[in-house]
Design a protein around this motif. Structure first.
Motif, mmCIF file in Angstrom:
data_model
loop_
_atom_site.group_PDB
_atom_site.id
_atom_site.type_symbol
_atom_site.label_atom_id
_atom_site.label_comp_id
_atom_site.label_asym_id
_atom_site.label_seq_id
_atom_site.Cartn_x
_atom_site.Cartn_y
_atom_site.Cartn_z
ATOM 1 N N VAL A 15 40.202 15.631 70.561
ATOM 2 C CA VAL A 15 39.809 14.238 70.362
ATOM 3 C C VAL A 15 39.030 14.135 69.060
ATOM 4 O O VAL A 15 37.952 14.714 68.934
ATOM 5 C CB VAL A 15 38.954 13.723 71.541
ATOM 6 C CG1 VAL A 15 38.561 12.268 71.318
ATOM 7 C CG2 VAL A 15 39.704 13.894 72.855
ATOM 8 N N ASN A 16 39.603 13.428 68.107
ATOM 9 C CA ASN A 16 38.951 13.259 66.807
ATOM 10 C C ASN A 16 38.478 14.607 66.247
ATOM 11 O O ASN A 16 37.377 14.725 65.728
ATOM 12 C CB ASN A 16 37.795 12.265 66.899
ATOM 13 C CG ASN A 16 38.265 10.887 67.310
ATOM 14 O OD1 ASN A 16 39.373 10.473 67.011
ATOM 15 N ND2 ASN A 16 37.421 10.169 68.025
ATOM 16 N N LEU A 27 46.828 8.310 78.914
ATOM 17 C CA LEU A 27 45.861 7.857 77.927
ATOM 18 C C LEU A 27 44.941 6.796 78.525
ATOM 19 O O LEU A 27 43.744 6.785 78.259
ATOM 20 C CB LEU A 27 46.585 7.319 76.688
ATOM 21 C CG LEU A 27 45.699 6.895 75.528
ATOM 22 C CD1 LEU A 27 44.829 8.038 75.043
ATOM 23 C CD2 LEU A 27 46.556 6.351 74.393
ATOM 24 N N VAL A 31 40.873 6.844 78.581
ATOM 25 C CA VAL A 31 40.019 5.765 78.061
ATOM 26 C C VAL A 31 39.071 5.288 79.160
ATOM 27 O O VAL A 31 37.867 5.130 78.927
ATOM 28 C CB VAL A 31 40.868 4.588 77.512
ATOM 29 C CG1 VAL A 31 39.995 3.372 77.205
ATOM 30 C CG2 VAL A 31 41.631 5.020 76.258
ATOM 31 N N LEU A 41 38.714 -0.200 71.310
ATOM 32 C CA LEU A 41 39.175 1.129 70.937
ATOM 33 C C LEU A 41 40.664 1.101 70.644
ATOM 34 O O LEU A 41 41.451 0.637 71.461
ATOM 35 C CB LEU A 41 38.903 2.078 72.118
ATOM 36 C CG LEU A 41 39.066 3.551 71.909
ATOM 37 C CD1 LEU A 41 38.012 4.071 70.937
ATOM 38 C CD2 LEU A 41 38.935 4.271 73.236
ATOM 39 N N THR A 43 43.949 3.606 69.693
ATOM 40 C CA THR A 43 44.255 5.000 70.007
ATOM 41 C C THR A 43 45.593 5.438 69.422
ATOM 42 O O THR A 43 46.518 4.637 69.266
ATOM 43 C CB THR A 43 44.313 5.203 71.532
ATOM 44 O OG1 THR A 43 45.220 4.253 72.099
ATOM 45 C CG2 THR A 43 42.949 5.055 72.176
ATOM 46 N N ARG A 55 49.218 2.246 77.106
ATOM 47 C CA ARG A 55 48.386 3.421 77.400
ATOM 48 C C ARG A 55 48.659 4.011 78.782
ATOM 49 O O ARG A 55 48.622 5.223 78.956
ATOM 50 C CB ARG A 55 46.906 3.074 77.276
ATOM 51 C CG ARG A 55 46.473 2.885 75.852
ATOM 52 C CD ARG A 55 45.008 2.527 75.777
ATOM 53 N NE ARG A 55 44.629 2.220 74.406
ATOM 54 C CZ ARG A 55 43.549 1.561 74.072
ATOM 55 N NH1 ARG A 55 42.712 1.135 75.013
ATOM 56 N NH2 ARG A 55 43.275 1.320 72.811
ATOM 57 N N ILE A 66 44.318 13.378 70.356
ATOM 58 C CA ILE A 66 43.995 11.961 70.517
ATOM 59 C C ILE A 66 43.102 11.553 69.360
ATOM 60 O O ILE A 66 42.126 12.236 69.053
ATOM 61 C CB ILE A 66 43.263 11.703 71.855
ATOM 62 C CG1 ILE A 66 44.136 12.132 73.035
ATOM 63 C CG2 ILE A 66 42.854 10.229 71.971
ATOM 64 C CD1 ILE A 66 43.403 12.124 74.367
ATOM 65 N N THR A 68 40.885 8.252 68.006
ATOM 66 C CA THR A 68 40.356 6.933 68.341
ATOM 67 C C THR A 68 39.752 6.329 67.090
ATOM 68 O O THR A 68 39.214 7.029 66.243
ATOM 69 C CB THR A 68 39.290 7.012 69.450
ATOM 70 O OG1 THR A 68 38.185 7.768 68.990
ATOM 71 C CG2 THR A 68 39.848 7.614 70.718
#
Length: 75
Positions: A15-16, A27, A31, A41, A43, A55, A66, A68
């Motif tokens: 994630v990031n 997903l 979230v 947000l 994605t 999602r 992922i 965001t």
């Protein structure tokens, strides 16, 4: 004795740029588990933008990436 494992299966996603363990299967579930407001947000999974409306249909798998970000509004 049952051989069925009822415990949630944990996967690792990125994630990031940071590895994160999750039991989310979609997903949307990911979230929701973060407690983020869906509208606040944007994605992407594996480099592909995923609109809010899709999602729940976006599965997550071991090793998925992922991203965001803040949604861009206006025009």
């Amino acid at each position: 004795m049952s051989t069925t494992d009822t415990a949630p299966h944990t996967i690792t996603v990125v994630v990031n740029g940071q590895a994160e363990s999750t039991t989310a299967r979609t997903l949307q579930a990911w979230v929701d588990a973060r407690g983020a407001l869906p509208a606040a947000l944007a994605t992407a999974v594996n480099g592909n933008f995923v609109p809010r409306s899709l999602r729940a249909q976006q599965p997550l798998a071991e090793g998925d990436t992922i991203l965001t970000f803040q949604p861009i509004e206006g025009g």
